[in-house]
Design an enzyme around this catalytic site. Sequence first.
Site, PDB file in Angstrom:
ATOM      1  N   HIS A 103      36.505  -1.870  -9.269  1.00 47.48           N
ATOM      2  CA  HIS A 103      35.603  -1.476 -10.357  1.00 47.48           C
ATOM      3  C   HIS A 103      36.004  -0.160 -11.005  1.00 47.48           C
ATOM      4  O   HIS A 103      35.641   0.101 -12.148  1.00 47.48           O
ATOM      5  CB  HIS A 103      34.167  -1.374  -9.837  1.00 47.48           C
ATOM      6  N   HIS A 169      29.677  12.925  -7.487  1.00 46.96           N
ATOM      7  CA  HIS A 169      29.136  11.908  -6.602  1.00 46.96           C
ATOM      8  C   HIS A 169      29.942  11.895  -5.315  1.00 46.96           C
ATOM      9  O   HIS A 169      31.087  12.332  -5.282  1.00 46.96           O
ATOM     10  CB  HIS A 169      29.077  10.523  -7.250  1.00 46.96           C
TER      11      HIS A 169
END
Length: 304
Positions: A103, A169
Site C-alpha cells: 500500500h 506515525h
Amino acid sequence: MNFGELLAPDEECEIREELALARAATARLRPDIVIKFGNDHNSGFSLRLMPAFLVALRARTLGDFGTTAAPLAVDEPIARALVEHLHASGIDVATSYDALFDHGMVMALDKLFEDSASVPVVPVFTNCGGDLRPPLGRSLALGQAIGAFFRDHCPQKNVLFLGSGGLSHDPPLPIFTASPPEVQQRMIDGVEWTADSLAVRTANVIEAGREHGHGAGPLQPLNPQWDNWLIERFAEGDLATVAAQSDADVIRLGGRGGSEIRNWIAALAALKAYSGGGYRTAHSYYRALPSWITGFGLIHATAH
C-alpha cells in the site's frame, strides 16, 4: 485510508472532502504519466537485499489493506531513460523487472484514479522502513535529478509527481536491532503473503488503531507540532531545512513512520526542479488521526 469506520464522523467527512479535492486537481492536470514516490513495509521488499533507492521497470502490487492487486502500467522506456539519466547525474539507483509493492506505493494511486493499474507510472522506491535508511538529503538530490529529467526530456507531457507516506506515525512493526533472532530472520527472509496472512495483519493493525485512538498502547503518539512544521516548510518550498534533519531526529519527532517524509521531499524537489526552481502551493491540509495511526496531510502544488 480504507477503514473509515475507525474515524469519528467529522474526521471521515473531512478526509472524504480532501480526497475529492485531490482527485479533482488530478483530473484537471490530466497527467500523461505519474512519477510515484513510495515505499514498502517489509511486504514486497525484505532485508535480504534492501536498496536505498529503486526505479521499477516492471511492477505489481500486493493488494494489502484493500488496495489494488495487479500489475502496474509502468512506462518502461521512460523508466529506463530515467535510470540512465540518474546514473549520469551521480544518483545511484537500483532497478527491478519484478518489483512487488504494498500500500505504500499504490494507496495514493487508488485514491486519485478510478483504475490505478492502468495509469502510466514510474514507481520510485525509497527505503523508509528498513534498517539503515539513506539520509534525507539524498532524497532531495534524487527528486531534483528526476525533475530535471522530465523538464529536459519530456517537456510535452503533463507530469504528476506524487509522493505519499508520513507524516508522524509509529506503525506496529518490529525494529530490527531490537528484535529477537527469529524475528530478525523473518525480516531478512521476507513473507510469502496469502489471503489469510494479509487478513491477520489487517486485523492486527485495525486493533492497534482502535487502541491508539483511545490514547493507549505502545505506539509513539502523533506529533501535530512537527507535522504542521513540515506542512509549512513544504508549502513554502523550504525543502533543504526539512532534509537537514537526521534520521534519528525524524524517528524521535515523528515515529518510525515519520521516515516516509523522504517521499514528500523527493516529490516536491522533483516538481521544483521541473518548474525551474519553484512551485506554487495551491492547497494544504492537516489533521491528526490517531485511530489511523497517522498525522494525515495533503499538499497540492503546481509548477510556476
